[in-house]
Design a protein around this motif. Structure first.
Motif, PDB file in Angstrom:
ATOM      1  N   ASN A  81       2.158   1.982  -3.459  1.00 15.48           N
ATOM      2  CA  ASN A  81       1.133   2.517  -4.351  1.00 15.48           C
ATOM      3  C   ASN A  81       0.806   3.975  -4.045  1.00 15.48           C
ATOM      4  O   ASN A  81       0.614   4.782  -4.957  1.00 15.48           O
ATOM      5  N   VAL A  82       0.749   4.302  -2.752  1.00 14.01           N
ATOM      6  CA  VAL A  82       0.454   5.687  -2.363  1.00 14.01           C
ATOM      7  C   VAL A  82       1.558   6.625  -2.847  1.00 14.01           C
ATOM      8  O   VAL A  82       1.289   7.701  -3.399  1.00 14.01           O
ATOM      9  N   GLU A 125       3.679   6.169  -5.318  1.00 15.76           N
ATOM     10  CA  GLU A 125       3.642   6.297  -6.771  1.00 15.76           C
ATOM     11  C   GLU A 125       2.559   7.275  -7.204  1.00 15.76           C
ATOM     12  O   GLU A 125       2.770   8.103  -8.108  1.00 15.76           O
ATOM     13  N   ARG A 126       1.388   7.201  -6.539  1.00 16.19           N
ATOM     14  CA  ARG A 126       0.308   8.130  -6.877  1.00 16.19           C
ATOM     15  C   ARG A 126       0.701   9.576  -6.580  1.00 16.19           C
ATOM     16  O   ARG A 126       0.456  10.482  -7.384  1.00 16.19           O
ATOM     17  N   LEU A 127       1.340   9.793  -5.433  1.00  8.54           N
ATOM     18  CA  LEU A 127       1.762  11.147  -5.063  1.00  8.54           C
ATOM     19  C   LEU A 127       2.811  11.694  -6.034  1.00  8.54           C
ATOM     20  O   LEU A 127       2.761  12.857  -6.431  1.00  8.54           O
ATOM     21  N   GLU A 130       0.830  -1.205   0.000  1.00  8.88           N
ATOM     22  CA  GLU A 130       0.000   0.000   0.000  1.00  8.88           C
ATOM     23  C   GLU A 130       0.862   1.253   0.000  1.00  8.88           C
ATOM     24  O   GLU A 130       0.576   2.224  -0.723  1.00  8.88           O
ATOM     25  N   ILE A 183       3.368  10.809  -9.180  1.00 14.37           N
ATOM     26  CA  ILE A 183       2.830  11.019 -10.529  1.00 14.37           C
ATOM     27  C   ILE A 183       1.905  12.235 -10.590  1.00 14.37           C
ATOM     28  O   ILE A 183       1.897  12.987 -11.567  1.00 14.37           O
ATOM     29  N   THR A 184       1.118  12.443  -9.533  1.00  9.31           N
ATOM     30  CA  THR A 184       0.093  13.500  -9.580  1.00  9.31           C
ATOM     31  C   THR A 184       0.564  14.831  -9.011  1.00  9.31           C
ATOM     32  O   THR A 184      -0.158  15.832  -9.134  1.00  9.31           O
TER      33      THR A 184
END
Length: 466
Positions: free
Chosen positions: A377-378, A380-382, A374, A384-385
């Motif tokens: 994934n968090v 990677e999201r931060l 988890e 990328i965005t």
């Protein structure tokens, strides 16, 4: 009566004799009439003659005397072509023999070269060749299997709990004892299994990871044991090695072991106890030289009480149990993982992003029910965005905001001006600075404590204080 045989010059005969004497095959050379010019020890053994007694004799004489039953040499002279066949001597020993005539520019036979090999040796060679081919197929299958696995990484161990586990794993890695890894989903059980294999005496052999929950039940036996050629409709015509064979001399990692059905559990137990493996449709039994590491996120004792898992298999697997704690119980590893993942993503995408103190604090407060997976994934999201090189939550929370021409100092965690007593503001600033230094040190508590000039235990208290 046969005419006088042609003779080689002494120096030519000596040179050729050295060549053929060192051949494992039986070799002899005749002239165009079948008179023996050269012979090696292998020929003498097969024909039960001394080599010197063979020279000058005609091969027809050997057939007439029953030394062997027929002559490929005479047949090659007669047909002016290569002739192969099986010759049997007076004792019934068989040789696979080939005779080849050598022709001059006029197409006339100059000499005939004959070589032969004991048929039993030939059979042994073919058996050895087939074993080698099986090994090639096994390694090919292993390479194909491993090509689908993730990149190998060392486990993160900043926390005391994980350092103890790494220390234990380094000791047991040097043995062949079966290991049972227990931990929640995403705690890094496969990473730990790979670490044990990489530091074992089997490190140069295959590490084969198997997700037991991902294999359909009807294919489990075929996947684990393999099958002989033509064992069932649709089977690979060459046969197929099973996972036990693919992992031979290496390590077989059985992830999600609790998901194996009871019928397969009993077959696995048999392999663990006897090390014997037999492919489906085959009669040959192989010895499986495999080190087993199993893993589960289930309570196997509870499953045993419900008769969903065999107790005897559990005792065979639970030789050396290792319990991997959840991520929320090792906060030092949270920051280490976070910075490891951030560096990996920065390299992958060419970024230069960093975490804000607000994000670091949020990471430490969150419970992470999905553990390392988890967290990955968090982040990677931060990454990328985020539009800024400083990663934050929501809209950019500024370390300072403008109010007219006056600069008002704000908390980087809340984006609001500092308020309260001097003591509370000093405490807030101290906490923010602690998180900043931790971020700069990549989450390494010992290094951050050294920069701050305090002990590691005090740093833990300060960053966890309300």
């Amino acid at each position: 009566m046969a005419s006088e045989p042609e003779r080689l010059k002494p120096n030519e005969q000596q040179f050729l004799q050295q060549i053929i004497d060192n051949s494992y095959d039986s070799i002899f050379v005749t002239d165009k009439l079948g008179n023996v010019l050269l012979a090696n020890p292998g020929t003498g053994i097969f024909m039960e003659y001394k080599i010197e007694d063979l020279i000058g004799r005609n091969v027809k004489e050997f057939v007439d005397k029953g030394i062997y039953d027929w002559s490929t040499t005479l047949k090659a002279i007669e047909t002016r072509s290569v002739v192969s066949g099986i010759l049997r001597n007076s004792r019934g020993v068989q040789h696979l023999v080939t005779s080849k005539p050598l022709l001059d520019e006029n197409g006339e036979i100059v000499m005939v070269i004959t070589n032969g090999r004991n048929e039993d040796l030939e059979d042994n060679y073919l058996v050895a060749l087939e074993e080698e081919r099986k090994n090639v197929r096994r390694y090919k299958t292993a390479v194909e299997y491993l090509s689908e696995t993730a990149e190998t990484k060392e486990p993160i161990a900043e926390s005391q709990e994980m350092r103890k586990i790494i220390k234990l794993s380094n000791v047991i890695a040097k043995t062949d004892s079966t290991v049972l890894l227990v931990g929640e989903t995403g705690t890094g059980k496969e990473v730990m299994a790979r670490h044990i294999h990489r530091h074992s005496l089997r490190c140069n052999e295959p590490f084969i990871p198997v997700n037991c929950a991902a294999i359909p039940h009807e294919l489990l036996e075929s996947e684990f044991f393999g099958h002989a050629r033509g064992a069932f409709t649709g089977a690979n015509p060459q046969g197929k090695p099973g996972l036990f064979e693919i992992a031979d001399k290496g390590t077989l990692f059985l992830d999600e072991i609790a998901e194996l059905p009871l019928t397969m559990q009993s077959k696995l137990l048999r392999v663990l106890e006897s090390s014997e493996v037999k492919r489906l449709g085959d009669t040959k039994v192989y010895q499986a030289n495999v080190r087993f590491i199993a893993a589960t996120n289930r309570d196997l004792n509870e499953m045993i009480s419900r008769k969903l898992f065999r107790s005897d298999l559990y005792y065979r697997l639970n030789v050396i149990p290792i319990n991997l704690p959840p991520l929320q119980d090792r906060p030092a590893d949270i920051l280490a993982f976070a910075h490891e993942f951030l560096e990996e993503l920065n390299r992958k995408y060419g970024f230069k992003k960093t975490f804000s103190p607000q994000v670091i604090q949020a990471f430490l407060k969150y419970s992470w029910p999905g553990n390392v997976r988890e967290l990955r994934n968090v982040i990677e999201r931060l990454v990328i965005t985020s539009f800024s090189d400083v990663i934050n939550f929501g809209n950019d929370s500024l370390a300072e905001t403008k109010a007219g021409s006056e600069t008002v100092r704000c908390s980087p965690e809340t984006g609001k001006p500092y308020q309260g007593t001097l003591k509370s503001v000093k405490k807030s600033v101290e906490k923010e600075y602690v998180n900043q230094v931790l971020a700069e040190c990549g989450g390494r508590v010992s290094e951050a404590a050294k920069r701050l000039g305090i002990h590691s235990s005090m740093l833990y208290r300060k960053k966890n204080s309300g």
